[in-house]
Write an enzyme that holds these catalytic residues in place. Structure first.
Site, short mmCIF file in Angstrom:
data_model
loop_
_atom_site.label_atom_id
_atom_site.label_comp_id
_atom_site.label_asym_id
_atom_site.label_seq_id
_atom_site.Cartn_x
_atom_site.Cartn_y
_atom_site.Cartn_z
N HIS A 120 0.89 -1.28 -0.16
CA HIS A 120 -0.05 0.09 -0.03
C HIS A 120 1.01 1.14 0.00
O HIS A 120 1.87 1.38 0.55
CB HIS A 120 -0.81 0.11 1.32
CG HIS A 120 -2.19 0.92 0.97
ND1 HIS A 120 -2.10 2.25 1.31
CD2 HIS A 120 -3.26 0.57 0.58
CE1 HIS A 120 -3.36 2.77 0.99
NE2 HIS A 120 -3.99 1.94 0.61
N ASP A 128 -7.82 -5.42 -0.01
CA ASP A 128 -8.31 -6.45 -0.99
C ASP A 128 -8.12 -7.76 -0.72
O ASP A 128 -8.54 -8.70 -1.11
CB ASP A 128 -7.74 -5.91 -2.58
CG ASP A 128 -8.37 -4.79 -2.82
OD1 ASP A 128 -9.76 -4.70 -2.70
OD2 ASP A 128 -7.56 -3.87 -3.43
C1 SDX Z 1 -6.32 -0.28 -3.01
O1 SDX Z 1 -4.71 4.11 -2.25
C2 SDX Z 1 -5.54 3.68 -1.56
O2 SDX Z 1 -6.06 4.08 -0.57
C3 SDX Z 1 -6.20 2.55 -2.15
C4 SDX Z 1 -7.08 1.58 -1.24
C5 SDX Z 1 -8.43 2.21 -1.06
O3 SDX Z 1 -9.09 1.81 -0.15
O4 SDX Z 1 -8.92 3.15 -1.96
O5 SDX Z 1 -6.55 1.18 -0.08
C6 SDX Z 1 -7.79 0.26 -2.09
O6 SDX Z 1 -6.11 -0.13 -4.26
C7 SDX Z 1 -5.57 -1.33 -2.48
C8 SDX Z 1 -4.12 -1.66 -3.35
C9 SDX Z 1 -4.60 -3.07 -4.13
N1 SDX Z 1 -3.70 -3.22 -5.07
C10 SDX Z 1 -2.98 -4.40 -5.04
O7 SDX Z 1 -2.99 -5.21 -4.08
C11 SDX Z 1 -1.74 -4.55 -6.18
C12 SDX Z 1 -0.72 -5.29 -5.66
N2 SDX Z 1 -0.05 -3.90 -4.81
C13 SDX Z 1 0.73 -3.23 -5.46
O8 SDX Z 1 0.90 -3.18 -6.90
C14 SDX Z 1 1.20 -1.84 -4.95
O9 SDX Z 1 1.74 -2.30 -3.50
C15 SDX Z 1 0.45 -0.82 -4.85
C16 SDX Z 1 -0.16 -0.39 -6.10
C17 SDX Z 1 -0.86 -0.90 -3.90
C18 SDX Z 1 1.12 0.33 -4.27
O10 SDX Z 1 1.97 0.79 -5.07
P1 SDX Z 1 3.36 1.98 -4.88
O11 SDX Z 1 2.99 2.47 -3.69
O12 SDX Z 1 3.43 2.57 -6.02
O13 SDX Z 1 4.43 0.79 -4.36
P2 SDX Z 1 5.42 0.32 -5.75
O14 SDX Z 1 4.72 -0.56 -6.58
O15 SDX Z 1 6.33 1.37 -5.93
O16 SDX Z 1 6.15 -0.65 -4.66
C19 SDX Z 1 7.41 -0.57 -3.92
C20 SDX Z 1 8.03 -1.74 -3.56
C21 SDX Z 1 8.56 -2.22 -4.80
O17 SDX Z 1 9.90 -2.85 -4.48
P3 SDX Z 1 11.17 -2.55 -4.92
O18 SDX Z 1 11.26 -2.13 -6.38
O19 SDX Z 1 11.47 -0.98 -4.42
O20 SDX Z 1 12.26 -3.45 -4.41
O21 SDX Z 1 7.41 -2.58 -3.06
C22 SDX Z 1 7.24 -3.70 -3.94
C23 SDX Z 1 7.47 -3.13 -5.25
O22 SDX Z 1 8.16 -4.21 -6.16
N3 SDX Z 1 5.82 -4.06 -3.78
C24 SDX Z 1 5.25 -5.23 -4.10
C25 SDX Z 1 4.08 -5.48 -3.94
N4 SDX Z 1 3.63 -4.19 -3.48
C26 SDX Z 1 4.66 -3.32 -3.29
N5 SDX Z 1 6.20 -6.57 -4.52
C27 SDX Z 1 5.27 -7.63 -4.87
N6 SDX Z 1 3.97 -7.70 -4.48
C28 SDX Z 1 3.41 -6.64 -4.32
N7 SDX Z 1 2.08 -6.58 -4.30
#
Ligand code: SDX
Length: 396
Positions: free
Chosen positions: A282, A333
């Site tokens: 998140h 989620d």
């Molecule tokens: C919702 O914003 C809100 O409030 C949203 C929400 C709401 O109520 O409205 O809470 C609802 O949208 C929840 C999120 C649902 N999405 C997912 O579950 C999809 C999987 N999650 C991600 O793709 C990610 O964590 C996000 C999209 C939720 C957040 O993205 P960010 O803040 O842009 O983080 P990032 O993608 O830049 O990740 C930072 C690091 C990376 O690693 P490094 O490259 O720094 O080593 O964390 C890793 C990412 O690879 N990472 C993950 C991961 N989430 C973050 N690695 C693997 N799996 C994951 N799910």
């Protein structure tokens, strides 16, 4: 990653609706802890809180529920048009079109978008409740809002039933949105526990500060576009798997992994392949998402109740593996998938269900935006070419 990428940590405006302390895992709606609301409130009471800034008194809640519950139905012309849409379409695409159709059929379509002005000498600060200047209960936007809240539940249930070539089910007067949604979806009267669990899910999903779909709604509203247009825009933003679309993707993952004993290897393999694990991570929470705390508990008890303790065990093992390998925790989620599955709901409907709750937050934000509107128009950090001479067509 460059600072400010994805607007990370950028304050994009003021809001008094909900706030998140990502370090401490705190979420409040209008200053009230999400834990108190999940444990003691109802969805309708929570919506009133989001819209009018304070909890309703008993008589106010009764009036609000009566109005909202009366709207849990679809206009005939909208049902007819839904019948003509492809029944194998993505339910979020059908929802997007459905909300648009509801806008066209709304009796207040074209009504004023401007807030009511305070009476001379009235101090707006601290004024809460429907009696406060802004969008009182008789304003066209308030009427649209309460109608849309009820209609969204009816629309999501109708989308599923039309896709399955089933007749639509009429709602029961005097029953909550959660009860009537489950009734209209399944055709069976839901028991008290299922209704309460689903109602809590609606509370937990209702609002979340400037998330992508809410911000989208505010951008649309900021142009002085109408309420339905802002909600259509929000539905479009919620659809993607990085946002609301993740709950459906989580269920697909659980079905793919199947065996709790495979969880660790499956997660490791996916991470090695640089895949994102759905339902984890998140932008705001670096520790526990307080909504996941409730959903985890509900998942455990419901999975046991429906004879699928393996589904909870699988989810728990994926959570453990994700934390061991990446120190990333589940978001709203992740456990909502096994909760909805245990309630007998098809995975494709999980994101529309997110929308039928979040519409309450979207509306609160649209009204807040309109009450003190200024066009939202940020600037780009231009990284393209400069001073490029124009080449006539024949010389390219
Ligand atoms: C919702 O914003 C809100 O409030 C949203 C929400 C709401 O109520 O409205 O809470 C609802 O949208 C929840 C999120 C649902 N999405 C997912 O579950 C999809 C999987 N999650 C991600 O793709 C990610 O964590 C996000 C999209 C939720 C957040 O993205 P960010 O803040 O842009 O983080 P990032 O993608 O830049 O990740 C930072 C690091 C990376 O690693 P490094 O490259 O720094 O080593 O964390 C890793 C990412 O690879 N990472 C993950 C991961 N989430 C973050 N690695 C693997 N799996 C994951 N799910």
């Amino acid at each position: 990653m460059a600072s400010g990428e994805g607007l990370e940590d950028i304050v994009a405006g003021k809001s008094a609706i909900s706030t998140i302390d990502g370090k401490r895992g705190v979420l409040t709606y209008r200053g009230i802890s999400i834990h108190d609301l999940a444990d003691h409130s109802t969805f309708e009471e929570t919506v009133y809180l989001l819209w009018y800034g304070r909890l309703p008194k008993a008589v106010e809640l009764r009036n609000f529920c009566e109005q909202a519950w009366a709207e849990v139905r679809l206009p005939k012309d909208v049902v007819a048009q839904l019948h003509s849409l492809p029944d194998d379409a993505n339910p979020m695409s059908l929802l997007r079109t459905g909300v648009s159709l509801l806008g066209l059929s709304d009796p207040e379509e074209g009504g004023s978008n401007a807030p009511e002005q305070p009476a001379p000498g009235v101090n707006l600060i601290g004024q809460l409740g429907p009696e406060a200047p802004g969008f009182g209960p008789n304003h066209p936007n308030s009427k649209k809002a309460v109608r849309l809240l009820g209609q969204m539940a009816a629309l999501v249930a109708a989308i599923q039933r039309l896709q399955k070539h089933q007749d639509l089910v009429a709602p029961r007067p005097g029953k909550s949105i959660a009860y009537n949604f489950l009734l209209m979806l399944t055709g069976k009267e839901p028991d008290e526990e299922a209704t309460r669990i689903f109602d809590t899910c609606l509370i937990l999903h209702a609002d979340h500060e400037f998330n992508a779909s809410t911000f989208t709604a505010r951008v649309a509203a900021g142009t002085l576009s109408d309420l339905h247009s802002a909600i259509v825009a929000a539905v479009c933003a919620l659809k993607g798997p990085l946002h609301g679309g993740a709950n459906t993707a989580v269920m697909k993952m659980l079905m793919e992994v199947q065996d709790p004993a495979r969880a660790q290897d499956w997660v490791k393999d996916a991470l090695d392949k640089k895949k994102k694990i759905m339902g984890f991570g998140h932008r705001m929470y670096k520790g526990e998402d307080p909504r996941a705390t409730h959903l985890r508990k509900m998942s455990e008890s419901l999975c046991a109740k429906v004879g699928r303790p393996d589904l909870y065990e699988l989810s728990k093992n994926i959570e453990t593996a994700m934390f061991a390998l990446k120190q990333i925790k589940p978001n709203v989620d992740f456990y909502s998938a096994s909760v909805y599955y245990s309630l007998g709901i098809d995975p494709e409907l999980y994101t529309p269900i997110f929308a039928m709750s979040r519409v309450s937050g979207w509306i609160a934000h649209v009204l807040e935006q309109l009450a003190n509107n200024r066009l939202i128009r940020p600037v780009a950090d231009y990284v393209g070419r400069q001073d490029v001479p124009y080449a006539p067509l024949a010389q390219r």
